[in-house]
Design a protein around this motif. Structure first.
Motif, PDB file in Angstrom:
ATOM      1  N   GLY A  52     -22.345 -20.121  -7.171  1.00 37.90           N
ATOM      2  CA  GLY A  52     -20.963 -19.781  -6.813  1.00 37.90           C
ATOM      3  C   GLY A  52     -20.638 -19.930  -5.341  1.00 37.90           C
ATOM      4  O   GLY A  52     -19.487 -19.766  -4.948  1.00 37.90           O
ATOM      5  N   GLU A  53     -21.623 -20.265  -4.518  1.00 40.46           N
ATOM      6  CA  GLU A  53     -21.351 -20.445  -3.072  1.00 40.46           C
ATOM      7  C   GLU A  53     -20.664 -21.784  -2.814  1.00 40.46           C
ATOM      8  O   GLU A  53     -20.890 -22.746  -3.545  1.00 40.46           O
ATOM      9  CB  GLU A  53     -22.669 -20.462  -2.289  1.00 40.46           C
ATOM     10  CG  GLU A  53     -23.092 -19.131  -1.712  1.00 40.46           C
ATOM     11  CD  GLU A  53     -24.206 -19.305  -0.673  1.00 40.46           C
ATOM     12  OE1 GLU A  53     -23.904 -19.262   0.515  1.00 40.46           O
ATOM     13  OE2 GLU A  53     -25.367 -19.475  -1.078  1.00 40.46           O
ATOM     14  N   ILE A  54     -19.857 -21.841  -1.742  1.00 39.07           N
ATOM     15  CA  ILE A  54     -19.377 -23.138  -1.234  1.00 39.07           C
ATOM     16  C   ILE A  54     -20.023 -23.319   0.135  1.00 39.07           C
ATOM     17  O   ILE A  54     -19.827 -22.485   1.024  1.00 39.07           O
ATOM     18  CB  ILE A  54     -17.846 -23.189  -1.044  1.00 39.07           C
ATOM     19  CG1 ILE A  54     -17.111 -22.801  -2.327  1.00 39.07           C
ATOM     20  CG2 ILE A  54     -17.420 -24.576  -0.610  1.00 39.07           C
ATOM     21  CD1 ILE A  54     -15.591 -23.002  -2.256  1.00 39.07           C
ATOM     22  N   VAL A  55     -20.811 -24.362   0.281  1.00 34.90           N
ATOM     23  CA  VAL A  55     -21.515 -24.584   1.544  1.00 34.90           C
ATOM     24  C   VAL A  55     -21.068 -25.918   2.142  1.00 34.90           C
ATOM     25  O   VAL A  55     -21.046 -26.938   1.455  1.00 34.90           O
ATOM     26  CB  VAL A  55     -23.053 -24.594   1.320  1.00 34.90           C
ATOM     27  CG1 VAL A  55     -23.790 -24.842   2.633  1.00 34.90           C
ATOM     28  CG2 VAL A  55     -23.510 -23.282   0.698  1.00 34.90           C
ATOM     29  N   GLY A  56     -20.697 -25.883   3.402  1.00 35.83           N
ATOM     30  CA  GLY A  56     -20.280 -27.103   4.111  1.00 35.83           C
ATOM     31  C   GLY A  56     -21.474 -27.731   4.806  1.00 35.83           C
ATOM     32  O   GLY A  56     -22.256 -27.038   5.456  1.00 35.83           O
ATOM     33  N   ILE A  57     -21.625 -29.036   4.642  1.00 39.50           N
ATOM     34  CA  ILE A  57     -22.703 -29.753   5.339  1.00 39.50           C
ATOM     35  C   ILE A  57     -22.063 -30.517   6.484  1.00 39.50           C
ATOM     36  O   ILE A  57     -21.230 -31.398   6.248  1.00 39.50           O
ATOM     37  CB  ILE A  57     -23.427 -30.756   4.400  1.00 39.50           C
ATOM     38  CG1 ILE A  57     -23.773 -30.124   3.043  1.00 39.50           C
ATOM     39  CG2 ILE A  57     -24.667 -31.346   5.069  1.00 39.50           C
ATOM     40  CD1 ILE A  57     -24.853 -29.097   3.081  1.00 39.50           C
ATOM     41  N   MET A 219     -12.609 -30.832  10.023  1.00 47.79           N
ATOM     42  CA  MET A 219     -12.956 -29.418  10.184  1.00 47.79           C
ATOM     43  C   MET A 219     -12.028 -28.524   9.373  1.00 47.79           C
ATOM     44  O   MET A 219     -12.404 -27.441   8.943  1.00 47.79           O
ATOM     45  CB  MET A 219     -12.920 -29.016  11.661  1.00 47.79           C
ATOM     46  CG  MET A 219     -14.231 -29.190  12.389  1.00 47.79           C
ATOM     47  SD  MET A 219     -15.675 -28.674  11.436  1.00 47.79           S
ATOM     48  CE  MET A 219     -15.552 -26.902  11.537  1.00 47.79           C
ATOM     49  N   ALA A 220     -10.791 -28.992   9.141  1.00 42.52           N
ATOM     50  CA  ALA A 220      -9.841 -28.176   8.364  1.00 42.52           C
ATOM     51  C   ALA A 220     -10.398 -27.931   6.960  1.00 42.52           C
ATOM     52  O   ALA A 220     -10.245 -26.836   6.409  1.00 42.52           O
ATOM     53  CB  ALA A 220      -8.495 -28.884   8.297  1.00 42.52           C
ATOM     54  N   ASP A 221     -11.062 -28.938   6.388  1.00 41.28           N
ATOM     55  CA  ASP A 221     -11.666 -28.764   5.054  1.00 41.28           C
ATOM     56  C   ASP A 221     -12.741 -27.681   5.112  1.00 41.28           C
ATOM     57  O   ASP A 221     -12.808 -26.786   4.278  1.00 41.28           O
ATOM     58  CB  ASP A 221     -12.365 -30.060   4.596  1.00 41.28           C
ATOM     59  CG  ASP A 221     -11.396 -31.156   4.214  1.00 41.28           C
ATOM     60  OD1 ASP A 221     -10.205 -30.844   4.044  1.00 41.28           O
ATOM     61  OD2 ASP A 221     -11.843 -32.311   4.076  1.00 41.28           O
ATOM     62  N   LEU A 243     -20.119 -19.998   9.539  1.00 43.26           N
ATOM     63  CA  LEU A 243     -19.370 -20.911  10.406  1.00 43.26           C
ATOM     64  C   LEU A 243     -18.898 -20.171  11.654  1.00 43.26           C
ATOM     65  O   LEU A 243     -18.943 -20.693  12.760  1.00 43.26           O
ATOM     66  CB  LEU A 243     -18.164 -21.475   9.624  1.00 43.26           C
ATOM     67  CG  LEU A 243     -17.197 -22.354  10.385  1.00 43.26           C
ATOM     68  CD1 LEU A 243     -17.896 -23.619  10.870  1.00 43.26           C
ATOM     69  CD2 LEU A 243     -16.000 -22.727   9.525  1.00 43.26           C
ATOM     70  N   SER A 244     -18.489 -18.903  11.444  1.00 42.90           N
ATOM     71  CA  SER A 244     -17.931 -18.135  12.565  1.00 42.90           C
ATOM     72  C   SER A 244     -18.967 -17.873  13.659  1.00 42.90           C
ATOM     73  O   SER A 244     -18.616 -17.569  14.785  1.00 42.90           O
ATOM     74  CB  SER A 244     -17.383 -16.811  12.058  1.00 42.90           C
ATOM     75  OG  SER A 244     -18.413 -16.102  11.421  1.00 42.90           O
ATOM     76  N   ARG A 245     -20.254 -17.985  13.307  1.00 44.37           N
ATOM     77  CA  ARG A 245     -21.284 -17.686  14.318  1.00 44.37           C
ATOM     78  C   ARG A 245     -21.891 -18.937  14.955  1.00 44.37           C
ATOM     79  O   ARG A 245     -22.781 -18.833  15.797  1.00 44.37           O
ATOM     80  CB  ARG A 245     -22.375 -16.811  13.688  1.00 44.37           C
ATOM     81  CG  ARG A 245     -21.809 -15.485  13.202  1.00 44.37           C
ATOM     82  CD  ARG A 245     -22.865 -14.595  12.657  1.00 44.37           C
ATOM     83  NE  ARG A 245     -23.738 -14.098  13.695  1.00 44.37           N
ATOM     84  CZ  ARG A 245     -24.800 -13.340  13.460  1.00 44.37           C
ATOM     85  NH1 ARG A 245     -25.093 -12.992  12.228  1.00 44.37           N
ATOM     86  NH2 ARG A 245     -25.568 -12.920  14.448  1.00 44.37           N
ATOM     87  N   LEU A 246     -21.377 -20.087  14.535  1.00 42.24           N
ATOM     88  CA  LEU A 246     -21.904 -21.343  15.074  1.00 42.24           C
ATOM     89  C   LEU A 246     -21.670 -21.435  16.584  1.00 42.24           C
ATOM     90  O   LEU A 246     -22.520 -21.892  17.336  1.00 42.24           O
ATOM     91  CB  LEU A 246     -21.215 -22.506  14.338  1.00 42.24           C
ATOM     92  CG  LEU A 246     -21.774 -23.895  14.525  1.00 42.24           C
ATOM     93  CD1 LEU A 246     -23.192 -23.994  13.988  1.00 42.24           C
ATOM     94  CD2 LEU A 246     -20.900 -24.915  13.800  1.00 42.24           C
ATOM     95  N   GLY A 247     -20.472 -20.961  16.983  1.00 40.74           N
ATOM     96  CA  GLY A 247     -20.109 -21.004  18.389  1.00 40.74           C
ATOM     97  C   GLY A 247     -21.042 -20.172  19.260  1.00 40.74           C
ATOM     98  O   GLY A 247     -21.428 -20.579  20.351  1.00 40.74           O
ATOM     99  N   GLU A 248     -21.420 -18.982  18.728  1.00 44.67           N
ATOM    100  CA  GLU A 248     -22.328 -18.105  19.483  1.00 44.67           C
ATOM    101  C   GLU A 248     -23.619 -18.837  19.797  1.00 44.67           C
ATOM    102  O   GLU A 248     -24.232 -18.656  20.830  1.00 44.67           O
ATOM    103  CB  GLU A 248     -22.730 -16.903  18.615  1.00 44.67           C
ATOM    104  CG  GLU A 248     -21.783 -15.761  18.642  1.00 44.67           C
ATOM    105  CD  GLU A 248     -22.169 -14.740  17.575  1.00 44.67           C
ATOM    106  OE1 GLU A 248     -23.366 -14.480  17.377  1.00 44.67           O
ATOM    107  OE2 GLU A 248     -21.237 -14.226  16.929  1.00 44.67           O
ATOM    108  N   ARG A 249     -24.022 -19.649  18.836  1.00 41.58           N
ATOM    109  CA  ARG A 249     -25.318 -20.289  18.933  1.00 41.58           C
ATOM    110  C   ARG A 249     -25.309 -21.534  19.812  1.00 41.58           C
ATOM    111  O   ARG A 249     -26.210 -21.782  20.592  1.00 41.58           O
ATOM    112  CB  ARG A 249     -25.737 -20.643  17.511  1.00 41.58           C
ATOM    113  CG  ARG A 249     -27.096 -21.230  17.361  1.00 41.58           C
ATOM    114  CD  ARG A 249     -28.134 -20.165  17.644  1.00 41.58           C
ATOM    115  NE  ARG A 249     -29.427 -20.686  17.338  1.00 41.58           N
ATOM    116  CZ  ARG A 249     -30.018 -20.511  16.168  1.00 41.58           C
ATOM    117  NH1 ARG A 249     -29.439 -19.814  15.241  1.00 41.58           N
ATOM    118  NH2 ARG A 249     -31.195 -21.024  15.959  1.00 41.58           N
ATOM    119  N   PHE A 250     -24.258 -22.353  19.661  1.00 47.38           N
ATOM    120  CA  PHE A 250     -24.337 -23.672  20.297  1.00 47.38           C
ATOM    121  C   PHE A 250     -23.300 -23.940  21.375  1.00 47.38           C
ATOM    122  O   PHE A 250     -23.348 -24.995  21.991  1.00 47.38           O
ATOM    123  CB  PHE A 250     -24.225 -24.769  19.236  1.00 47.38           C
ATOM    124  CG  PHE A 250     -25.432 -24.825  18.352  1.00 47.38           C
ATOM    125  CD1 PHE A 250     -26.632 -25.310  18.829  1.00 47.38           C
ATOM    126  CD2 PHE A 250     -25.365 -24.363  17.057  1.00 47.38           C
ATOM    127  CE1 PHE A 250     -27.746 -25.357  18.026  1.00 47.38           C
ATOM    128  CE2 PHE A 250     -26.474 -24.393  16.239  1.00 47.38           C
ATOM    129  CZ  PHE A 250     -27.675 -24.895  16.728  1.00 47.38           C
TER     130      PHE A 250
END
Ligand SMILES: Nc1ncnc2c1ncn2[C@@H]1O[C@H](COP(=O)(O)OP(=O)(O)OP(=O)(O)O)[C@@H](O)[C@H]1O
Length: 347
Positions: A52-57, A219-221, A243-250
């Protein structure tokens, strides 16, 4: 623990390609003596996806996204590692597995070009042995959801790009797959059509509890559909988490916005400086320098307020895509605590 929808570990895929230099001499030479080279399209991928997850690659061109989807759907055999999808080994392409999944590629069409889509749908009904009543019900439901109406009777070659993509989705979902691999499903579509496809995917995920893996350069998708993203870089998983934590990391830099007491003040000594709204100034500094720069700005007494913001997610992604894997090497555990390796190894 419920069984995972997807579970892969150490997954890799290499290709052997013939190497040749430019020019006629090389073209002739290659017929006699072939130089071979190994391309590591994907290496050591570990991933677990829940039903049931939706994962973006996410990943730059050539990062390995399509290779990953092809391995998961069984179009390619892995060179290394193991993978189970819905409990099946995808590479065996068992009918029982094929009946539970669909791979939709934005740049490939499965519908017959010269026939109306409705005829290709019939063909799929026969291939997947879908009971007639269920087939009719699903087809009509999908056609209505995607506003396709009588277009199903037009030869596919006469449809617009967006209409064709919607038709491809109908054709791929007639057998009600629980696992959906979507490779650039909105490629080349206008903004309104992209939004339509996004809404449809979200709806399909919700109503059928389907698991969805999605690649998109828009990115909108990703922002609309995926809370979780997997970033593939140079064939390796570089990040697996929110996704929301990607910025913290990179995010390599931060923007410090200030209201100066003197509008003519020069802050360029701190970093790249630009005017922001309402007389404010924005100073871009390396993330590691934020404490030092904010302290100095406040101590100088020339600013009345100060806010620190992270760059937009598009900027972060662009930074990742344009960096070498070595530049992005990070220490420590993955922020979302998932199984994928959090470090990018040198090639
Ligand atoms: N059949 C093949 N033979 C040789 N090399 C291949 C093959 N398929 C993929 N590759 C290589 O593997 C790497 C990953 O390709 P892949 O198509 O997975 O990238 P991608 O992330 O989907 O890129 P894009 O966003 O451009 O579609 C690339 O360097 C590509 O050239």
């Amino acid at each position: 623990m419920t069984p995972a929808a997807i579970e892969a570990s150490g997954l890799g895929r290499s290709f052997t390609v013939a190497e040749r230099d430019a020019g006629l001499r090389s073209a002739v030479g290659v017929l006699v003596r072939r130089r071979k080279q190994q391309v590591h399209a994907l290496q050591d991928v570990g991933i677990r996806v829940e039903p049931g997850e939706i994962v973006g690659i996410l990943g730059a061109n050539g990062a390995g996204k399509t290779t990953l989807l092809k391995l998961l759907s069984g179009l390619l055999h892995p060179s290394a590692g193991s993978v189970r999808v819905l409990g099946h080994d995808p590479a065996r392409r068992e009918p029982a597995y094929l009946r539970r999944m669909a791979l939709v590629m934005g740049n490939r069409y499965q519908l017959q070009w010269d026939l109306p889509a409705v005829d290709s749908f019939e063909l799929n009904r026969a291939i997947y042995r879908i009971p007639r009543e269920r087939f009719r019900q699903t087809r009509d439901e999908l056609v209505e959801l995607l506003d396709l109406g009588d277009l199903v009777r037009k030869p596919v070659r006469n449809l617009s790009l967006g209409e064709r993509m919607k038709m491809e989705l109908v054709g791929s979902l007639l057998h009600r797959p629980e696992m959906l691999f979507l490779d650039e499903p909105t490629l080349g579509l206008d903004v309104a059509m992209q939004r339509r496809i996004r809404t449809f995917v979200a709806e399909y995920n919700r109503t059928r509890s389907a698991t969805v893996l999605l690649t998109s350069h828009y990115m909108a998708d990703i922002e609309a559909l995926c809370q979780r993203v997997v970033v593939v870089h140079c064939g390796r998983v570089l990040y697996d988490g929110d996704l929301s934590r990607l910025g913290e990391r990179f995010a390599a830099h931060r923007d410090i916005e200030v209201t100066p007491t003197d509008p003519g003040v020069d802050l360029s000594g701190f970093g790249e400086c630009r005017p922001a709204s309402a007389g404010r100034l924005r100073v871009r500094v390396e993330a590691a320098r934020v404490p030092e720069v904010t302290t100095r700005l406040l101590a100088g007494g020339g600013v009345t307020d100060l806010t620190v913001t992270r760059p937009a997610i598009e900027d972060v992604i662009e930074h990742i895509f344009t960096s070498d894997a070595v530049d992005l090497r990070v220490d420590g555990a993955d922020p979302a605590g998932r199984g994928a390796p959090a470090t990018a190894a040198a090639p």
